[in-house]
Design an enzyme around this catalytic site. Sequence first.
Site: not given
Ligand SMILES: *Cc1c(COP(=O)(O)O)cnc(C)c1O
Length: 366
Positions: A35, A261
């Site tokens: 994702k 800055y």
């Molecule tokens: C993002 C996500 C994962 C992966 O989590 P990590 O901590 O990056 O391994 C797994 N299951 C769901 C439902 C997620 O949203």
Amino acid sequence: MSRPTEIVIDIEALQHNCHLAQSVSSASKIVAVIKADAYGHGAIDIARALQQQVGLFAVSCLEEALDLREAGIATPILLLEGCFSADELQTASQQGVWVVMHNQKQLDMLSELEQQEQIVAWLKVDTGMHRLGVMPEASIASFQYLENHPKVSDIVLMSHFSIADVPEDPTTPKQIELFNRICAAIQGIASKPFGRSLPNSAGVLAWPSSHSDWDRPGIMLYGLSPFDFEHTNASRLKPVMSFNSKVIAVRSIAAGETVGYGNTWMADKPSVIATVAVGYGDGYPRNAKSGTPVLVNGQRARLCGRVSMDMITLDVSDLAEVKIDDHVELWGKQLCANEVAGWAGTIGYELVTRMPKRTRRRIVGA
Ligand SMILES: *Cc1c(COP(=O)(O)O)cnc(C)c1O
């Protein structure tokens, strides 16, 4: 030559990490979580590199899945937030896209699916995260609804951990226990087999009792540990993203002079300041504090003064001679993104994921 700021994506490291997930959880199938553009690494390239190794990808939403389909990725893809409308469900079913169902509205969308279409449904149960999922009391009824629905071809029960990165916390064993109890109750009434899916990266690495039919590692694929302590399995991960730039100016300043800055950093002795072509417009965190480590020619220097949009300044007074064009690593193989994140009040996940389009991406090791 162009501006030297870039991220380098190491496909060999990615495949090594995926192999590690598979070997730690050898009885499970791996769902590669890609994702948010594969946590900023580039979802299409990551999917291409993993499609021989995994049988399922997971993204948040249909748009992300369709981008992968357009790029020729044929592997099943799971939508972790499911569908937002019946139209989306229709498209998902036609595209070999599987859907999480976490609320009643999504279950109701099934009745609008056209006659010939079927879908793989992942029923999400809330075992304690309290973000998504049907409540445990409602899980049997929801499962039965799916099982009796002619448009549902297969069902996977899933849940998600809230604190699996902290081994001494009692929550994770409770979540595992509740999930197992729900699965056992459903087993008692189910008329055909269903799948189970529980652990994220922290679960894969540190909670063998959570290993399931479909494990869902994300961050570990990219070589970042989900833990803020040393862990044997996590120590075998190889960082996939290296964020690099170069020195574009060097100057000596007197004690009492300020840098950047807001004049927030003042030299307490005569100092050498190196300016690097990277800033918050390239994905370097603006809230990184003075003192944040940065590698120049492999040596540790310290950020001094505020992060600008296109530049940062480093105190290199204690380093061997630093020159224009010297190599700079913001994070990567020698400096962990998690360490930098600690100086910026965030986590490695966020630093890699929020990489902007502007930053050039180069693939190696493919
Ligand atoms: C993002 C996500 C994962 C992966 O989590 P990590 O901590 O990056 O391994 C797994 N299951 C769901 C439902 C997620 O949203």
